[in-house]
Design a protein around this motif. Structure first.
Motif, PDB file in Angstrom:
ATOM      1  N   UNK A  58     -14.469  44.494   3.683  1.00  0.00           N
ATOM      2  CA  UNK A  58     -15.142  44.725   2.400  1.00  0.00           C
ATOM      3  C   UNK A  58     -14.552  45.875   1.595  1.00  0.00           C
ATOM      4  N   UNK A  59     -13.702  46.670   2.191  1.00  0.00           N
ATOM      5  CA  UNK A  59     -13.068  47.770   1.452  1.00  0.00           C
ATOM      6  C   UNK A  59     -11.969  47.259   0.524  1.00  0.00           C
ATOM      7  N   UNK A  60     -11.563  46.013   0.714  1.00  0.00           N
ATOM      8  CA  UNK A  60     -10.454  45.444  -0.040  1.00  0.00           C
ATOM      9  C   UNK A  60     -10.929  44.406  -1.043  1.00  0.00           C
ATOM     10  N   UNK A  61     -10.253  44.352  -2.170  1.00  0.00           N
ATOM     11  CA  UNK A  61     -10.438  43.296  -3.155  1.00  0.00           C
ATOM     12  C   UNK A  61      -9.361  42.259  -2.860  1.00  0.00           C
ATOM     13  N   UNK A  62      -9.754  40.992  -2.704  1.00  0.00           N
ATOM     14  CA  UNK A  62      -8.813  39.935  -2.345  1.00  0.00           C
ATOM     15  C   UNK A  62      -8.865  38.808  -3.363  1.00  0.00           C
ATOM     16  N   UNK A  63      -7.672  38.336  -3.735  1.00  0.00           N
ATOM     17  CA  UNK A  63      -7.577  37.211  -4.650  1.00  0.00           C
ATOM     18  C   UNK A  63      -6.440  36.309  -4.166  1.00  0.00           C
ATOM     19  N   UNK A  64      -6.731  35.031  -4.001  1.00  0.00           N
ATOM     20  CA  UNK A  64      -5.719  34.030  -3.656  1.00  0.00           C
ATOM     21  C   UNK A  64      -5.775  32.939  -4.708  1.00  0.00           C
ATOM     22  N   UNK A  65      -4.640  32.639  -5.302  1.00  0.00           N
ATOM     23  CA  UNK A  65      -4.601  31.660  -6.383  1.00  0.00           C
ATOM     24  C   UNK A  65      -3.458  30.675  -6.129  1.00  0.00           C
ATOM     25  N   UNK A  66      -3.774  29.399  -6.135  1.00  0.00           N
ATOM     26  CA  UNK A  66      -2.732  28.369  -6.064  1.00  0.00           C
ATOM     27  C   UNK A  66      -2.051  28.307  -7.429  1.00  0.00           C
ATOM     28  N   UNK A  67      -0.774  28.053  -7.443  1.00  0.00           N
ATOM     29  CA  UNK A  67      -0.016  28.028  -8.696  1.00  0.00           C
ATOM     30  C   UNK A  67      -0.576  27.011  -9.686  1.00  0.00           C
ATOM     31  N   UNK A  68      -1.118  25.922  -9.183  1.00  0.00           N
ATOM     32  CA  UNK A  68      -1.664  24.896 -10.075  1.00  0.00           C
ATOM     33  C   UNK A  68      -2.841  25.420 -10.891  1.00  0.00           C
ATOM     34  N   UNK A  69      -3.539  26.439 -10.389  1.00  0.00           N
ATOM     35  CA  UNK A  69      -4.685  26.994 -11.098  1.00  0.00           C
ATOM     36  C   UNK A  69      -4.277  27.962 -12.204  1.00  0.00           C
ATOM     37  N   UNK A  70      -2.992  28.269 -12.316  1.00  0.00           N
ATOM     38  CA  UNK A  70      -2.522  29.176 -13.358  1.00  0.00           C
ATOM     39  C   UNK A  70      -2.347  28.469 -14.700  1.00  0.00           C
ATOM     40  N   UNK A  71      -2.479  27.151 -14.700  1.00  0.00           N
ATOM     41  CA  UNK A  71      -2.324  26.389 -15.936  1.00  0.00           C
ATOM     42  C   UNK A  71      -3.683  26.150 -16.578  1.00  0.00           C
ATOM     43  N   UNK A 109      -9.194  49.859  -3.559  1.00  0.00           N
ATOM     44  CA  UNK A 109      -9.612  50.904  -4.489  1.00  0.00           C
ATOM     45  C   UNK A 109     -10.190  52.093  -3.718  1.00  0.00           C
ATOM     46  N   UNK A 110      -9.836  53.298  -4.131  1.00  0.00           N
ATOM     47  CA  UNK A 110     -10.401  54.493  -3.500  1.00  0.00           C
ATOM     48  C   UNK A 110     -11.802  54.685  -4.063  1.00  0.00           C
ATOM     49  N   UNK A 111     -12.785  54.681  -3.168  1.00  0.00           N
ATOM     50  CA  UNK A 111     -14.180  54.861  -3.556  1.00  0.00           C
ATOM     51  C   UNK A 111     -14.819  55.886  -2.638  1.00  0.00           C
ATOM     52  N   UNK A 145      -2.506  57.685  -5.745  1.00  0.00           N
ATOM     53  CA  UNK A 145      -3.289  58.431  -4.760  1.00  0.00           C
ATOM     54  C   UNK A 145      -4.696  58.779  -5.229  1.00  0.00           C
ATOM     55  N   UNK A 146      -4.984  58.603  -6.509  1.00  0.00           N
ATOM     56  CA  UNK A 146      -6.336  58.869  -7.011  1.00  0.00           C
ATOM     57  C   UNK A 146      -7.153  57.593  -7.176  1.00  0.00           C
ATOM     58  N   UNK A 147      -6.483  56.452  -7.314  1.00  0.00           N
ATOM     59  CA  UNK A 147      -7.193  55.197  -7.599  1.00  0.00           C
ATOM     60  C   UNK A 147      -7.120  54.163  -6.490  1.00  0.00           C
ATOM     61  N   UNK A 148      -5.981  54.071  -5.806  1.00  0.00           N
ATOM     62  CA  UNK A 148      -5.836  53.078  -4.755  1.00  0.00           C
ATOM     63  C   UNK A 148      -4.493  52.389  -4.810  1.00  0.00           C
ATOM     64  N   UNK A 149      -4.388  51.270  -4.104  1.00  0.00           N
ATOM     65  CA  UNK A 149      -3.142  50.501  -4.126  1.00  0.00           C
ATOM     66  C   UNK A 149      -3.431  49.016  -4.248  1.00  0.00           C
ATOM     67  N   UNK A 150      -2.399  48.286  -4.611  1.00  0.00           N
ATOM     68  CA  UNK A 150      -2.485  46.824  -4.689  1.00  0.00           C
ATOM     69  C   UNK A 150      -1.161  46.235  -4.231  1.00  0.00           C
ATOM     70  N   UNK A 151      -1.254  45.107  -3.569  1.00  0.00           N
ATOM     71  CA  UNK A 151      -0.087  44.335  -3.170  1.00  0.00           C
ATOM     72  C   UNK A 151      -0.239  42.959  -3.794  1.00  0.00           C
ATOM     73  N   UNK A 152       0.722  42.590  -4.617  1.00  0.00           N
ATOM     74  CA  UNK A 152       0.738  41.262  -5.223  1.00  0.00           C
ATOM     75  C   UNK A 152       1.900  40.519  -4.576  1.00  0.00           C
ATOM     76  N   UNK A 153       1.592  39.382  -4.003  1.00  0.00           N
ATOM     77  CA  UNK A 153       2.591  38.589  -3.278  1.00  0.00           C
ATOM     78  C   UNK A 153       2.667  37.208  -3.915  1.00  0.00           C
ATOM     79  N   UNK A 154       3.840  36.873  -4.417  1.00  0.00           N
ATOM     80  CA  UNK A 154       4.067  35.569  -5.034  1.00  0.00           C
ATOM     81  C   UNK A 154       4.948  34.772  -4.082  1.00  0.00           C
ATOM     82  N   UNK A 155       4.395  33.669  -3.561  1.00  0.00           N
ATOM     83  CA  UNK A 155       5.156  32.796  -2.676  1.00  0.00           C
ATOM     84  C   UNK A 155       5.712  31.642  -3.478  1.00  0.00           C
ATOM     85  N   UNK A 156       6.952  31.316  -3.205  1.00  0.00           N
ATOM     86  CA  UNK A 156       7.560  30.226  -3.942  1.00  0.00           C
ATOM     87  C   UNK A 156       8.717  29.622  -3.195  1.00  0.00           C
ATOM     88  N   UNK A 157       9.487  28.890  -3.933  1.00  0.00           N
ATOM     89  CA  UNK A 157      10.638  28.204  -3.365  1.00  0.00           C
ATOM     90  C   UNK A 157      11.793  28.345  -4.342  1.00  0.00           C
TER      91      UNK A 157
END
Length: 179
Positions: A36-49, A75-77, A134-146
């Motif tokens: 619960x400390x993390x914000x998670x988002x998973x999006x299939x490429x088809x949903x970007x249209x 997010x740092x809370x 260091x004051x707000x937090x971090x994010x990792x954005x991972x784009x999987x493709x071919x």
């Protein structure tokens, strides 16, 4: 015969133990899905249209190289900067693996971003953006493709500016880095 079996079992067990010690970005992201400390988002490429997308044939071809987008943000809370530092170091350790090639690195010791990839420069399979503050937090954005190409990704970003690509599912991400 019995000695050979014993040696084979021992070698296999040691190999399994050694391979388990090497964390991957995918495993890290999966492990954080229930935290619960993390914000998670998973999006299939088809949903970007969007329904009103007006992609050119070239943009459609580029979009077809993207399979999925994963985002995990911390997010740092409530002053949990110690946990933040531990998680940030885990990610930095994972991304220091030589399989993740650095494309761009910018920022300072307290905030910055790194763009990494796997695959070849002209045929990227995984694009990773790791941003931290260091004051707000971090994010990792991972784009999987071919076989994604950086020059094609720039062209695709123009469709975001036109409103052809639906990035509304990623809106919550910006909240952790707002003043």
């Amino acid at each position: 015969m019995a000695l050979t079996k014993y040696l084979l079992v021992t070698v296999l067990a040691l190999t399994a133990l050694i391979s388990c010690d090497n964390p991957s970005l995918q495993k890290y992201l999966v492990d954080k899905q229930d935290d619960d400390k993390f914000l998670k988002i998973d999006v299939a490429a088809s949903l970007l249209q969007t329904n009103s997308s007006n992609f050119s044939p070239e943009e459609k071809e580029i979009l077809n190289t993207i399979k999925k987008v994963n985002v995990v943000a911390y997010p740092i809370k409530d002053g949990d900067s110690l946990d933040y530092q531990v998680e940030k170091e885990k990610l930095a350790g994972i991304l220091s693996d030589e399989k993740y090639k650095t494309l761009i690195k910018m920022g300072s010791p307290t905030k910055g971003a790194t763009l990494k990839y796997t695959g070849e420069e002209d045929a990227i399979n995984e694009l990773i953006i790791f941003a931290s503050d260091n004051e707000r937090g971090f994010a990792v954005l991972r784009v999987l493709g071919d076989k994604m190409r950086p020059d094609q990704m720039v062209k695709l970003m123009k469709s975001v500016e036109r409103g052809d690509m639906d990035v509304s599912q990623l809106n919550g991400l910006g909240e952790i880095f707002k003043d």
